[in-house]
Motif scaffolding. Structure first.
Motif, PDB file in Angstrom:
ATOM      1  N   MET A   1       0.817  -1.210   0.000  1.00 36.36           N
ATOM      2  CA  MET A   1       0.000   0.000   0.000  1.00 36.36           C
ATOM      3  C   MET A   1       0.850   1.259   0.000  1.00 36.36           C
ATOM      4  O   MET A   1       0.312   2.361   0.052  1.00 36.36           O
ATOM      5  N   HIS A   2       2.149   1.117  -0.040  1.00 30.42           N
ATOM      6  CA  HIS A   2       3.034   2.267   0.088  1.00 30.42           C
ATOM      7  C   HIS A   2       2.690   3.340  -0.948  1.00 30.42           C
ATOM      8  O   HIS A   2       2.674   3.087  -2.154  1.00 30.42           O
ATOM      9  N   GLY A   3       2.382   4.538  -0.453  1.00 33.71           N
ATOM     10  CA  GLY A   3       2.046   5.653  -1.319  1.00 33.71           C
ATOM     11  C   GLY A   3       0.662   5.602  -1.922  1.00 33.71           C
ATOM     12  O   GLY A   3       0.322   6.466  -2.744  1.00 33.71           O
ATOM     13  N   LEU A   4      -0.144   4.623  -1.536  1.00 32.28           N
ATOM     14  CA  LEU A   4      -1.460   4.444  -2.149  1.00 32.28           C
ATOM     15  C   LEU A   4      -2.619   4.702  -1.190  1.00 32.28           C
ATOM     16  O   LEU A   4      -3.741   4.928  -1.628  1.00 32.28           O
ATOM     17  N   SER A   5      -2.360   4.639   0.108  1.00 34.86           N
ATOM     18  CA  SER A   5      -3.431   4.846   1.085  1.00 34.86           C
ATOM     19  C   SER A   5      -2.831   5.295   2.406  1.00 34.86           C
ATOM     20  O   SER A   5      -1.801   4.768   2.828  1.00 34.86           O
ATOM     21  N   ASP A   6      -3.484   6.247   3.047  1.00 32.42           N
ATOM     22  CA  ASP A   6      -3.058   6.675   4.379  1.00 32.42           C
ATOM     23  C   ASP A   6      -4.068   6.236   5.439  1.00 32.42           C
ATOM     24  O   ASP A   6      -4.016   6.690   6.576  1.00 32.42           O
ATOM     25  N   GLU A   7      -4.971   5.327   5.039  1.00 31.73           N
ATOM     26  CA  GLU A   7      -5.991   4.855   5.978  1.00 31.73           C
ATOM     27  C   GLU A   7      -5.568   3.590   6.711  1.00 31.73           C
ATOM     28  O   GLU A   7      -6.270   3.130   7.618  1.00 31.73           O
ATOM     29  N   PHE A   8      -4.432   2.992   6.300  1.00 31.38           N
ATOM     30  CA  PHE A   8      -3.969   1.749   6.903  1.00 31.38           C
ATOM     31  C   PHE A   8      -2.531   1.893   7.395  1.00 31.38           C
ATOM     32  O   PHE A   8      -1.767   2.708   6.876  1.00 31.38           O
ATOM     33  N   GLU A   9      -2.177   1.068   8.375  1.00 30.10           N
ATOM     34  CA  GLU A   9      -0.794   0.976   8.834  1.00 30.10           C
ATOM     35  C   GLU A   9      -0.316  -0.464   8.698  1.00 30.10           C
ATOM     36  O   GLU A   9      -1.084  -1.412   8.911  1.00 30.10           O
ATOM     37  N   LEU A  10       0.936  -0.615   8.291  1.00 27.48           N
ATOM     38  CA  LEU A  10       1.528  -1.942   8.125  1.00 27.48           C
ATOM     39  C   LEU A  10       1.891  -2.496   9.498  1.00 27.48           C
ATOM     40  O   LEU A  10       2.608  -1.855  10.270  1.00 27.48           O
ATOM     41  N   ILE A  11       1.387  -3.705   9.813  1.00 28.70           N
ATOM     42  CA  ILE A  11       1.667  -4.287  11.130  1.00 28.70           C
ATOM     43  C   ILE A  11       2.400  -5.617  11.034  1.00 28.70           C
ATOM     44  O   ILE A  11       2.757  -6.208  12.055  1.00 28.70           O
ATOM     45  N   GLY A  12       2.624  -6.117   9.826  1.00 30.45           N
ATOM     46  CA  GLY A  12       3.304  -7.393   9.641  1.00 30.45           C
ATOM     47  C   GLY A  12       3.598  -7.583   8.167  1.00 30.45           C
ATOM     48  O   GLY A  12       3.438  -6.659   7.363  1.00 30.45           O
TER      49      GLY A  12
ATOM     50  N   THR B   1       2.879  -7.924   4.812  1.00 30.70           N
ATOM     51  CA  THR B   1       1.713  -7.663   3.964  1.00 30.70           C
ATOM     52  C   THR B   1       0.391  -7.782   4.738  1.00 30.70           C
ATOM     53  O   THR B   1      -0.622  -8.199   4.197  1.00 30.70           O
ATOM     54  N   VAL B   2       0.426  -7.381   6.003  1.00 32.60           N
ATOM     55  CA  VAL B   2      -0.782  -7.308   6.816  1.00 32.60           C
ATOM     56  C   VAL B   2      -0.966  -5.848   7.244  1.00 32.60           C
ATOM     57  O   VAL B   2      -0.052  -5.247   7.825  1.00 32.60           O
ATOM     58  N   TYR B   3      -2.138  -5.291   6.946  1.00 35.50           N
ATOM     59  CA  TYR B   3      -2.422  -3.897   7.244  1.00 35.50           C
ATOM     60  C   TYR B   3      -3.608  -3.800   8.186  1.00 35.50           C
ATOM     61  O   TYR B   3      -4.540  -4.594   8.139  1.00 35.50           O
ATOM     62  N   ARG B   4      -3.554  -2.763   9.050  1.00 37.40           N
ATOM     63  CA  ARG B   4      -4.642  -2.510   9.997  1.00 37.40           C
ATOM     64  C   ARG B   4      -5.192  -1.111   9.741  1.00 37.40           C
ATOM     65  O   ARG B   4      -4.433  -0.154   9.557  1.00 37.40           O
ATOM     66  N   LYS B   5      -6.519  -1.009   9.718  1.00 38.46           N
ATOM     67  CA  LYS B   5      -7.140   0.291   9.485  1.00 38.46           C
ATOM     68  C   LYS B   5      -6.932   1.197  10.691  1.00 38.46           C
ATOM     69  O   LYS B   5      -7.193   0.812  11.833  1.00 38.46           O
ATOM     70  N   LYS B   6      -6.468   2.406  10.414  1.00 40.44           N
ATOM     71  CA  LYS B   6      -6.214   3.377  11.472  1.00 40.44           C
ATOM     72  C   LYS B   6      -7.535   3.940  11.996  1.00 40.44           C
ATOM     73  O   LYS B   6      -8.534   3.997  11.265  1.00 40.44           O
ATOM     74  N   PRO B   7      -7.546   4.398  13.250  1.00 43.06           N
ATOM     75  CA  PRO B   7      -8.744   5.072  13.770  1.00 43.06           C
ATOM     76  C   PRO B   7      -9.037   6.326  12.949  1.00 43.06           C
ATOM     77  O   PRO B   7      -8.118   7.014  12.481  1.00 43.06           O
ATOM     78  N   ALA B   8     -10.298   6.635  12.779  1.00 38.90           N
ATOM     79  CA  ALA B   8     -10.683   7.804  11.992  1.00 38.90           C
ATOM     80  C   ALA B   8     -10.257   9.087  12.694  1.00 38.90           C
ATOM     81  O   ALA B   8     -10.224   9.156  13.911  1.00 38.90           O
TER      82      ALA B   8
END
Length: 288
Positions: free
Chosen positions: A268-279, A281-288
């Protein structure tokens, strides 16, 4: 996963795909499937669609392109199946299932009330190995949980051939290489007689899994929310704007803290700021 393969082992002689028809097909496939066909894919497309032309009794690609212009929907499923190669395996990228089994499902099930709702989406489920792998892990977690939870897996794909295989749930024994011996005994029924050498998924896995057709670029009927979405080895074939749009749509169906699993070569690098990488290729949605 639906992916256009890099080669075809059996090149089929037949009509030649000219420049004009290929450019039309490139545009059509991008518009309706979101897949960007490079010039290097011309021979593959020619070989794959030559079989479709024979089935339709057509003499050339011009006739086929005219059919698509006249009635795009009538041939979309067959076209997508013809140009797609479904590469998948049980427990492919095993670290995702380790995280699901060891951390995420126990936490989610602990948080659910009696009769609570848990949903996982396998987007691009191919011939079923991914959602049935998720179902094995989910079924085991539900048994350990000891409470009644409304848990379901939604499995979707664009290819009718892949969906038919997933619904059938019957696989050659060699396709079970990624499944542990214990899980093979528990979650598969070995075929006999004319079904020797085949294995069928356990009814419990079917019970947990709903398999439906869906084009990721079209409207989505489901409302969510999903606790997790698996979209692995799918977005690598989309261009950047399509990826960005897809990630935004996934974010809308995930709660804060929901998880999105991508394939090993996707980011997702450079494609979305709504997720954070936690592992990996595993992403977690950030709090709004």
């Amino acid at each position: 996963m639906n992916a256009v393969a890099d080669h075809d082992t059996a090149m089929v002689a037949g009509p030649v795909l000219g420049d004009g028809d290929f450019q039309f097909l490139r545009g059509f496939v991008y518009q309706y499937c979101g897949i960007a066909l490079s010039e290097q894919k011309r021979q593959l497309v020619q070989g794959r669609l030559a079989r479709r032309l024979r089935a339709l009794g057509m003499r050339g690609f011009g006739e086929y392109c005219e059919l698509l212009r006249r009635d795009p929907g009538s041939e979309l499923d067959e076209l997508s199946s013809a140009i797609s190669t479904n590469v998948t395996a049980f427990f492919r990228e095993a670290h995702h299932f380790d995280l699901l089994a060891g951390e995420l499902l126990p936490r989610w099930l602990e948080q659910k009330r009696e009769g609570g709702r848990l949903r996982i989406w396998s987007a691009g489920c191919s011939s079923g190995e991914e959602p049935y792998s998720i179902a094995m892990v989910l079924a085991e977690a539900l048994e350990r949980c000891g409470r009644t939870v409304d848990a379901k897996i939604l499995a979707t794909d664009l290819s009718p051939a892949a969906l038919a295989a997933a619904r059938k749930g019957v696989y050659p024994l060699e396709r079970l290489e990624g499944v542990s011996p214990e899980r093979r005994r528990r979650w598969f029924l070995r075929g006999e007689g004319e079904y020797a050498g085949l294995a069928c998924v356990h009814p419990r896995l079917r019970e947990l899994t709903a398999i439906l057709p869906l084009n990721l670029l079209h409207e989505w009927p489901m409302q969510g929310p999903f606790d997790a979405i698996f979209c692995r080895n799918v977005v690598i074939y989309f261009d950047q704007p399509t990826k960005q749009k897809l990630f935004r749509r996934y974010a809308r169906l995930l709660p804060d803290g929901g998880h999105l699993f991508l394939g090993h070569s996707e980011s997702m690098h450079g494609l979305s700021d709504e997720f954070e990488l936690i592992g990996r290729t595993v992403y977690r949605k950030k709090p709004a």
